[in-house]
Design an enzyme around this catalytic site. Structure first.
Site, PDB file in Angstrom:
ATOM      1  N   GLU A  63       0.833  -1.209   0.000  1.00  0.00           N
ATOM      2  CA  GLU A  63       0.000   0.000   0.000  1.00  0.00           C
ATOM      3  C   GLU A  63       0.865   1.255   0.000  1.00  0.00           C
ATOM      4  O   GLU A  63       2.092   1.192   0.165  1.00  0.00           O
ATOM      5  CB  GLU A  63      -0.937  -0.031   1.219  1.00  0.00           C
ATOM      6  CG  GLU A  63      -1.870  -1.240   1.132  1.00  0.00           C
ATOM      7  CD  GLU A  63      -2.927  -1.287   2.222  1.00  0.00           C
ATOM      8  OE1 GLU A  63      -2.814  -0.561   3.227  1.00  0.00           O
ATOM      9  OE2 GLU A  63      -3.884  -2.064   2.045  1.00  0.00           O
ATOM     10  N   GLU A  76      -1.424 -10.051  -6.123  1.00  0.00           N
ATOM     11  CA  GLU A  76      -1.366 -10.804  -7.382  1.00  0.00           C
ATOM     12  C   GLU A  76      -0.435 -10.137  -8.387  1.00  0.00           C
ATOM     13  O   GLU A  76       0.386 -10.784  -9.038  1.00  0.00           O
ATOM     14  CB  GLU A  76      -2.766 -10.915  -7.988  1.00  0.00           C
ATOM     15  CG  GLU A  76      -3.755 -11.701  -7.149  1.00  0.00           C
ATOM     16  CD  GLU A  76      -4.489 -10.844  -6.121  1.00  0.00           C
ATOM     17  OE1 GLU A  76      -3.923  -9.852  -5.620  1.00  0.00           O
ATOM     18  OE2 GLU A  76      -5.651 -11.177  -5.826  1.00  0.00           O
ATOM     19  N   CYS A  99      -8.860  -8.820  -7.981  1.00  0.00           N
ATOM     20  CA  CYS A  99      -9.643  -7.662  -8.439  1.00  0.00           C
ATOM     21  C   CYS A  99      -9.635  -7.618  -9.968  1.00  0.00           C
ATOM     22  O   CYS A  99      -8.873  -8.343 -10.635  1.00  0.00           O
ATOM     23  CB  CYS A  99      -9.080  -6.366  -7.841  1.00  0.00           C
ATOM     24  SG  CYS A  99      -7.606  -5.739  -8.674  1.00  0.00           S
ATOM     25  N   CYS A 102      -6.232  -6.953 -11.636  1.00  0.00           N
ATOM     26  CA  CYS A 102      -5.342  -8.117 -11.567  1.00  0.00           C
ATOM     27  C   CYS A 102      -5.786  -9.217 -12.527  1.00  0.00           C
ATOM     28  O   CYS A 102      -4.954  -9.898 -13.114  1.00  0.00           O
ATOM     29  CB  CYS A 102      -5.263  -8.645 -10.139  1.00  0.00           C
ATOM     30  SG  CYS A 102      -4.314  -7.560  -9.053  1.00  0.00           S
TER      31      CYS A 102
HETATM   32  N1  THU Z   1      -5.876  -6.603  -2.344  1.00  0.00           N
HETATM   33  C1  THU Z   1      -5.029  -7.510  -2.900  1.00  0.00           C
HETATM   34  O1  THU Z   1      -3.822  -7.467  -2.671  1.00  0.00           O
HETATM   35  N2  THU Z   1      -5.561  -8.472  -3.662  1.00  0.00           N
HETATM   36  C2  THU Z   1      -6.897  -8.654  -3.888  1.00  0.00           C
HETATM   37  O2  THU Z   1      -7.270  -9.591  -4.578  1.00  0.00           O
HETATM   38  C3  THU Z   1      -7.864  -7.736  -3.271  1.00  0.00           C
HETATM   39  C4  THU Z   1      -7.298  -6.556  -2.603  1.00  0.00           C
HETATM   40  C5  THU Z   1      -5.326  -5.595  -1.428  1.00  0.00           C
HETATM   41  C6  THU Z   1      -5.302  -4.187  -1.921  1.00  0.00           C
HETATM   42  C7  THU Z   1      -5.310  -3.407  -0.616  1.00  0.00           C
HETATM   43  O3  THU Z   1      -3.991  -3.309  -0.128  1.00  0.00           O
HETATM   44  C8  THU Z   1      -6.093  -4.288   0.329  1.00  0.00           C
HETATM   45  O4  THU Z   1      -6.095  -5.596  -0.246  1.00  0.00           O
HETATM   46  C9  THU Z   1      -7.520  -3.833   0.571  1.00  0.00           C
HETATM   47  O5  THU Z   1      -8.186  -3.663  -0.609  1.00  0.00           O
END
Ligand code: THU
Length: 135
Positions: A44, A55, A87, A90
């Site tokens: 983040e 991913e 998401c 991804c």
């Molecule tokens: N996130 C992922 O790393 N992968 C996913 O498939 C869904 C969301 C992360 C992004 C963010 O850092 C946190 O999860 C909340 O959305």
């Protein structure tokens, strides 16, 4: 490596998540056609939109090391009450490097595991043929 073993690698990767804003850790593990394993975690940023999902971290790490075709993906979201699939962004990136029948296996903390495929997660994949032609 079977999908449950790949999932364990994803879960291990989740411990490296940098998620001070969402407190939502995600780990991803990709199995490459050459047998190598590649993991990633979400990273983040205080400028929220710059966050990179687990991913895509895994894909970019693998491609940066020379692996481009992946036969399976596992995603572990240990802070989630339910299984978390990739998401939309991804899904698009994964489809560049995985066949539509490749398994995607994901879970949260409730112990359930969902089995899907890249083609099932991204039907009518935009510009699919173009990606193949450029290889
Ligand atoms: N996130 C992922 O790393 N992968 C996913 O498939 C869904 C969301 C992360 C992004 C963010 O850092 C946190 O999860 C909340 O959305």
């Amino acid at each position: 490596m079977d999908l449950d073993a790949l999932y364990e690698e994803a879960l291990k990767a989740a411990q490296f998540a940098y998620a001070p804003y969402s407190h939502f850790r995600v780990g991803a593990a990709l199995l490459a056609e050459d047998g190598s394993l590649h993991t990633g975690a979400n990273v983040e940023n205080r400028s929220y939109g710059l966050t990179v999902c687990a991913e895509r971290s895994a894909v970019f790490s693998a491609v940066s090391k020379g692996s481009r075709r992946f036969t399976a993906l596992a995603i572990a979201a240990p802070d989630s009450d339910y299984p978390v699939g990739p998401c939309g962004a991804c899904r698009q990136v994964l489809s560049e490097f995985m066949d539509e029948g490749a398994p995607v296996y994901f879970g949260g903390k409730d112990g359930r595991r969902v089995s899907a495929t890249i083609g099932g997660l991204l039907p009518f994949d935009s510009l699919h043929d173009l990606a193949r032609r450029e290889e």
